[in-house]
Enzyme design. Structure first.
Site, PDB file in Angstrom:
ATOM      1  N   GLY A   1       3.585  77.267 -90.658  1.00  0.00           N
ATOM      2  CA  GLY A   1       2.670  78.250 -90.058  1.00  0.00           C
ATOM      3  C   GLY A   1       2.168  77.892 -88.665  1.00  0.00           C
TER       4      GLY A   1
ATOM      5  N   GLY B   1       6.479  79.335 -84.131  1.00  0.00           N
ATOM      6  CA  GLY B   1       7.453  80.432 -84.262  1.00  0.00           C
ATOM      7  C   GLY B   1       6.949  81.631 -85.037  1.00  0.00           C
ATOM      8  N   LEU B   2       7.782  82.103 -85.943  1.00  0.00           N
ATOM      9  CA  LEU B   2       7.444  83.308 -86.706  1.00  0.00           C
ATOM     10  C   LEU B   2       6.289  83.064 -87.666  1.00  0.00           C
TER      11      LEU B   2
ATOM     12  N   ASP C   1       5.114  67.720 -96.149  1.00  0.00           N
ATOM     13  CA  ASP C   1       6.563  67.895 -96.139  1.00  0.00           C
ATOM     14  C   ASP C   1       6.908  68.599 -97.446  1.00  0.00           C
TER      15      ASP C   1
ATOM     16  N   SER D   1      27.355  65.395 -92.690  1.00  0.00           N
ATOM     17  CA  SER D   1      27.149  64.339 -93.689  1.00  0.00           C
ATOM     18  C   SER D   1      26.429  64.948 -94.894  1.00  0.00           C
TER      19      SER D   1
ATOM     20  N   TYR E   1      22.245  86.560 -93.308  1.00  0.00           N
ATOM     21  CA  TYR E   1      23.463  86.054 -93.950  1.00  0.00           C
ATOM     22  C   TYR E   1      23.210  85.627 -95.391  1.00  0.00           C
TER      23      TYR E   1
ATOM     24  N   GLY F   1      16.826  89.283 -88.382  1.00  0.00           N
ATOM     25  CA  GLY F   1      17.923  89.002 -87.457  1.00  0.00           C
ATOM     26  C   GLY F   1      17.394  88.025 -86.421  1.00  0.00           C
ATOM     27  N   PRO F   2      17.941  88.032 -85.215  1.00  0.00           N
ATOM     28  CA  PRO F   2      17.505  87.059 -84.210  1.00  0.00           C
ATOM     29  C   PRO F   2      16.144  87.385 -83.595  1.00  0.00           C
TER      30      PRO F   2
ATOM     31  N   ARG G   1      18.111  75.003 -81.676  1.00  0.00           N
ATOM     32  CA  ARG G   1      19.096  74.474 -82.616  1.00  0.00           C
ATOM     33  C   ARG G   1      20.306  75.377 -82.813  1.00  0.00           C
TER      34      ARG G   1
HETATM   35  C1  HXC Z   1      24.901  67.856 -87.554  1.00  0.00           C
HETATM   36  C2  HXC Z   1      22.786  67.087 -87.981  1.00  0.00           C
HETATM   37  C3  HXC Z   1      22.263  67.882 -86.934  1.00  0.00           C
HETATM   38  C4  HXC Z   1      23.187  68.700 -86.193  1.00  0.00           C
HETATM   39  C5  HXC Z   1      20.631  66.770 -87.837  1.00  0.00           C
HETATM   40  N1  HXC Z   1      21.748  66.402 -88.485  1.00  0.00           N
HETATM   41  N2  HXC Z   1      20.936  67.672 -86.875  1.00  0.00           N
HETATM   42  N3  HXC Z   1      24.094  67.059 -88.281  1.00  0.00           N
HETATM   43  N4  HXC Z   1      24.482  68.638 -86.532  1.00  0.00           N
HETATM   44  N5  HXC Z   1      22.773  69.468 -85.195  1.00  0.00           N
HETATM   45  C6  HXC Z   1      21.843  65.437 -89.565  1.00  0.00           C
HETATM   46  C7  HXC Z   1      21.350  64.044 -89.152  1.00  0.00           C
HETATM   47  O1  HXC Z   1      22.376  63.320 -88.462  1.00  0.00           O
HETATM   48  C8  HXC Z   1      21.036  63.418 -90.516  1.00  0.00           C
HETATM   49  O2  HXC Z   1      22.214  63.005 -91.186  1.00  0.00           O
HETATM   50  C9  HXC Z   1      20.501  64.614 -91.303  1.00  0.00           C
HETATM   51  O3  HXC Z   1      20.977  65.797 -90.640  1.00  0.00           O
HETATM   52  C10 HXC Z   1      19.002  64.645 -91.331  1.00  0.00           C
HETATM   53  O4  HXC Z   1      18.544  64.610 -89.991  1.00  0.00           O
HETATM   54  P1  HXC Z   1      17.095  64.083 -89.592  1.00  0.00           P
HETATM   55  O5  HXC Z   1      16.888  64.387 -88.156  1.00  0.00           O
HETATM   56  O6  HXC Z   1      16.913  62.699 -90.085  1.00  0.00           O
HETATM   57  O7  HXC Z   1      16.228  65.010 -90.563  1.00  0.00           O
HETATM   58  P2  HXC Z   1      14.790  65.537 -90.465  1.00  0.00           P
HETATM   59  O8  HXC Z   1      13.956  64.754 -89.490  1.00  0.00           O
HETATM   60  O9  HXC Z   1      14.330  65.660 -91.847  1.00  0.00           O
HETATM   61  O10 HXC Z   1      14.956  67.012 -89.798  1.00  0.00           O
HETATM   62  C11 HXC Z   1      15.466  68.100 -90.500  1.00  0.00           C
HETATM   63  C12 HXC Z   1      16.371  68.982 -89.616  1.00  0.00           C
HETATM   64  C13 HXC Z   1      15.678  69.318 -88.266  1.00  0.00           C
HETATM   65  C14 HXC Z   1      16.709  70.211 -90.432  1.00  0.00           C
HETATM   66  C15 HXC Z   1      17.649  68.214 -89.315  1.00  0.00           C
HETATM   67  O11 HXC Z   1      16.515  70.146 -87.491  1.00  0.00           O
HETATM   68  C16 HXC Z   1      14.351  69.970 -88.455  1.00  0.00           C
HETATM   69  O12 HXC Z   1      13.339  69.292 -88.625  1.00  0.00           O
HETATM   70  N6  HXC Z   1      14.275  71.318 -88.436  1.00  0.00           N
HETATM   71  C17 HXC Z   1      13.025  72.079 -88.653  1.00  0.00           C
HETATM   72  C18 HXC Z   1      12.891  73.286 -87.786  1.00  0.00           C
HETATM   73  C19 HXC Z   1      14.115  74.176 -87.730  1.00  0.00           C
HETATM   74  O13 HXC Z   1      15.222  73.792 -88.052  1.00  0.00           O
HETATM   75  N7  HXC Z   1      13.877  75.432 -87.256  1.00  0.00           N
HETATM   76  C20 HXC Z   1      14.921  76.397 -87.127  1.00  0.00           C
HETATM   77  C21 HXC Z   1      14.801  77.413 -88.198  1.00  0.00           C
HETATM   78  S1  HXC Z   1      15.711  78.798 -87.684  1.00  0.00           S
HETATM   79  P3  HXC Z   1      22.677  61.443 -91.216  1.00  0.00           P
HETATM   80  O14 HXC Z   1      23.865  61.456 -92.111  1.00  0.00           O
HETATM   81  O15 HXC Z   1      22.993  61.101 -89.803  1.00  0.00           O
HETATM   82  O16 HXC Z   1      21.500  60.700 -91.771  1.00  0.00           O
HETATM   83  C22 HXC Z   1      16.524  79.521 -88.930  1.00  0.00           C
HETATM   84  C23 HXC Z   1      17.044  80.878 -88.524  1.00  0.00           C
HETATM   85  C24 HXC Z   1      18.442  81.198 -88.817  1.00  0.00           C
HETATM   86  O17 HXC Z   1      16.607  79.043 -90.005  1.00  0.00           O
HETATM   87  C25 HXC Z   1      18.936  82.489 -88.186  1.00  0.00           C
HETATM   88  C26 HXC Z   1      18.678  82.584 -86.704  1.00  0.00           C
HETATM   89  C27 HXC Z   1      19.147  83.782 -86.007  1.00  0.00           C
HETATM   90  P1  NAP Z   2      10.504  77.234 -86.447  1.00  0.00           P
HETATM   91  O1  NAP Z   2       9.406  77.535 -85.496  1.00  0.00           O
HETATM   92  O2  NAP Z   2      11.307  76.017 -86.237  1.00  0.00           O
HETATM   93  O3  NAP Z   2       9.896  77.248 -87.904  1.00  0.00           O
HETATM   94  C1  NAP Z   2      10.176  76.335 -88.900  1.00  0.00           C
HETATM   95  C2  NAP Z   2       8.885  75.749 -89.392  1.00  0.00           C
HETATM   96  O4  NAP Z   2       9.126  75.022 -90.593  1.00  0.00           O
HETATM   97  C3  NAP Z   2       8.227  74.794 -88.402  1.00  0.00           C
HETATM   98  O5  NAP Z   2       6.866  75.115 -88.249  1.00  0.00           O
HETATM   99  C4  NAP Z   2       8.368  73.432 -89.073  1.00  0.00           C
HETATM  100  O6  NAP Z   2       7.247  72.605 -88.758  1.00  0.00           O
HETATM  101  C5  NAP Z   2       8.391  73.823 -90.548  1.00  0.00           C
HETATM  102  N1  NAP Z   2       9.100  72.828 -91.362  1.00  0.00           N
HETATM  103  C6  NAP Z   2      10.349  72.381 -91.190  1.00  0.00           C
HETATM  104  N2  NAP Z   2      10.644  71.455 -92.103  1.00  0.00           N
HETATM  105  C7  NAP Z   2       9.550  71.328 -92.880  1.00  0.00           C
HETATM  106  C8  NAP Z   2       9.221  70.518 -93.989  1.00  0.00           C
HETATM  107  N3  NAP Z   2      10.100  69.644 -94.491  1.00  0.00           N
HETATM  108  N4  NAP Z   2       7.989  70.636 -94.544  1.00  0.00           N
HETATM  109  C9  NAP Z   2       7.084  71.514 -94.032  1.00  0.00           C
HETATM  110  N5  NAP Z   2       7.334  72.305 -92.986  1.00  0.00           N
HETATM  111  C10 NAP Z   2       8.550  72.206 -92.414  1.00  0.00           C
HETATM  112  O7  NAP Z   2      11.553  78.447 -86.497  1.00  0.00           O
HETATM  113  P2  NAP Z   2      11.371  80.007 -86.745  1.00  0.00           P
HETATM  114  O8  NAP Z   2      12.467  80.666 -86.000  1.00  0.00           O
HETATM  115  O9  NAP Z   2       9.984  80.427 -86.532  1.00  0.00           O
HETATM  116  O10 NAP Z   2      11.719  80.129 -88.298  1.00  0.00           O
HETATM  117  C11 NAP Z   2      10.774  80.593 -89.248  1.00  0.00           C
HETATM  118  C12 NAP Z   2      11.497  81.189 -90.430  1.00  0.00           C
HETATM  119  O11 NAP Z   2      12.232  82.339 -90.025  1.00  0.00           O
HETATM  120  C13 NAP Z   2      12.499  80.257 -91.088  1.00  0.00           C
HETATM  121  O12 NAP Z   2      12.488  80.448 -92.490  1.00  0.00           O
HETATM  122  C14 NAP Z   2      13.804  80.730 -90.536  1.00  0.00           C
HETATM  123  O13 NAP Z   2      14.897  80.416 -91.366  1.00  0.00           O
HETATM  124  C15 NAP Z   2      13.552  82.227 -90.486  1.00  0.00           C
HETATM  125  N6  NAP Z   2      14.428  82.949 -89.590  1.00  0.00           N
HETATM  126  C16 NAP Z   2      14.266  82.858 -88.256  1.00  0.00           C
HETATM  127  C17 NAP Z   2      15.097  83.591 -87.436  1.00  0.00           C
HETATM  128  C18 NAP Z   2      14.956  83.562 -85.938  1.00  0.00           C
HETATM  129  O14 NAP Z   2      15.760  84.185 -85.263  1.00  0.00           O
HETATM  130  N7  NAP Z   2      13.965  82.894 -85.393  1.00  0.00           N
HETATM  131  C19 NAP Z   2      16.096  84.377 -87.988  1.00  0.00           C
HETATM  132  C20 NAP Z   2      16.247  84.425 -89.367  1.00  0.00           C
HETATM  133  C21 NAP Z   2      15.386  83.715 -90.164  1.00  0.00           C
HETATM  134  P3  NAP Z   2       7.398  70.998 -88.709  1.00  0.00           P
HETATM  135  O15 NAP Z   2       8.644  70.719 -87.944  1.00  0.00           O
HETATM  136  O16 NAP Z   2       6.138  70.555 -88.054  1.00  0.00           O
HETATM  137  O17 NAP Z   2       7.482  70.558 -90.130  1.00  0.00           O
END
Ligand code: HXC
Ligand code: NAP
Length: 281
Positions: free
Chosen positions: A17, A20-21, A66, A106, A148, A192-193, A202
């Site tokens: 919360g 982003g969204l 977490d 991995s 998706y 969507g996006p 990412r």
């Molecule tokens: C391949 C990757 C990678 C990448 C991480 N890893 N990024 N592998 N390509 N780009 C691998 C790491 O090498 C590691 O594996 C494992 O994933 C865990 O990575 P950590 O960085 O240690 O994990 P952690 O700190 O827990 O972070 C989790 C995370 C990170 C998912 C990797 O990106 C994150 O915290 N994301 C939270 C926010 C987020 O993703 N927001 C976007 C949501 S948008 P190894 O084997 O090396 O240990 C969304 C919308 C979709 O969902 C639709 C959009 C239009």
């Molecule tokens: P975002 O800002 O990266 O949101 C993800 C949030 O999840 C962050 O606040 C992050 O905070 C939290 N989070 C990640 N890992 C967590 C964990 N282990 N425990 C607790 N909190 C965690 O991205 P967003 O685009 O706003 O995405 C929000 C939602 O919309 C997601 O479900 C995503 O899949 C969905 N969505 C987004 C899009 C888009 O185009 N933006 C499209 C389709 C769906 P911390 O890193 O501080 O934990």
């Protein structure tokens, strides 16, 4: 369009919360009278968003958590109840995602995403629902998935997310039936996006890919946060009392144009993938 007190007396816990969204939904819910409890791993964005809500005259509190850790999730729910007495609404918005060639992933990479999205959603949902069932209070859950997941198409290059979000959708529909007798309503939104720092950093490999994505969109634009937040308001409000187990897509008809939002990454040459992989290391 909504009455300014539509969500008065509601207590809404949003995972992810602070950014982003999740942040945009929190601000909109607060505007309509809800009290917010925000969570995520990093304290800073949570505090900033909570401060913003309070500065605007709303109510917000937060705790870091977490969602992959079920014991931490129980503590989170205790903290929210200590703050407000009762939480009546949960928005499972936290997610992890990145683009990658699946054969390069991995086990840890797959698990990182699935644990946040699927396990985290289950832990939060079950922790609150048990309380709602025991107290006979009913409750409301909104899960943020992706197109998706709801189109059943999946998508290349985001396979852990596609698997996990499809699981969340199955959870939404299954529990809508199972828990209707407990007056617990569960719905989902498939966006969507929508530009956010978390997603764009990412998932958009280059500025050119972003331009391509916009030009290929039937409406030639990405979503606006207020559009999604207002849909979330509707689904959580009493206006939607009979909407249960539904997933509403909000993507300007993008998925109808071609399923699998990231399948166009097939055009990215291996050399570009290798450069991106090296820069990450
Ligand atoms: C391949 C990757 C990678 C990448 C991480 N890893 N990024 N592998 N390509 N780009 C691998 C790491 O090498 C590691 O594996 C494992 O994933 C865990 O990575 P950590 O960085 O240690 O994990 P952690 O700190 O827990 O972070 C989790 C995370 C990170 C998912 C990797 O990106 C994150 O915290 N994301 C939270 C926010 C987020 O993703 N927001 C976007 C949501 S948008 P190894 O084997 O090396 O240990 C969304 C919308 C979709 O969902 C639709 C959009 C239009
Ligand atoms: P975002 O800002 O990266 O949101 C993800 C949030 O999840 C962050 O606040 C992050 O905070 C939290 N989070 C990640 N890992 C967590 C964990 N282990 N425990 C607790 N909190 C965690 O991205 P967003 O685009 O706003 O995405 C929000 C939602 O919309 C997601 O479900 C995503 O899949 C969905 N969505 C987004 C899009 C888009 O185009 N933006 C499209 C389709 C769906 P911390 O890193 O501080 O934990």
């Amino acid at each position: 369009m909504y009455q300014p007190d539509l969500l008065k007396d509601r207590v809404i816990l949003i995972t992810g919360g602070g950014t982003g969204l999740g942040r945009s939904m929190a601000l909109r819910f607060a505007e309509l009278g809800a009290k917010l409890f925000l969570t995520g791993r990093r304290e800073e964005p949570l505090q900033k968003t909570a401060d913003e809500i309070c500065a605007a005259g709303g109510n917000a509190a937060y705790a870091s958590c977490d969602v992959r850790d079920p014991a931490a999730v129980e503590q989170l729910m205790d903290a929210a109840e200590t703050e407000y007495g009762h939480v009546d609404t949960l928005v499972n918005n936290a997610a992890g995602n990145f683009i990658a060639r699946t054969e390069k992933l991995s086990a840890n990479a797959f698990n990182a995403v699935v644990s946040i999205v699927l396990n985290g959603t289950f832990y939060c949902t079950n922790a609150l629902a048990r309380r709602w069932i025991a107290g006979k209070t009913g409750g409301n859950v909104l899960n943020i998935v992706t197109t998706y997941a709801s189109s059943s198409s999946g998508s290349g290059f985001v396979v852990p997310s596609a698997c996990a979000k499809a699981g969340v959708l199955a959870m939404t529909r299954s529990l809508a039936v199972e828990w209707a007798r407990h007056k617990i309503r569960l719905n989902a939104i498939a966006p969507g996006p929508f530009p956010t720092e978390g997603a764009w950093s990412r998932l958009m490999p280059t500025k050119e890919f972003e331009e391509h994505a916009k030009n290929a969109h039937p409406m030639k634009r990405f979503g606006r946060h207020d559009e999604l937040a207002n849909l979330a308001v509707y689904l959580l409000s009493p206006l939607a009392e009979y909407v249960n187990g539904e997933c509403v897509t909000i993507d300007g008809a993008l998925w109808l144009r071609g399923a699998g939002e990231f399948n166009d990454l097939l055009a990215v040459p291996d050399a570009v993938w290798e450069t991106m992989e090296k820069s990450r290391k």
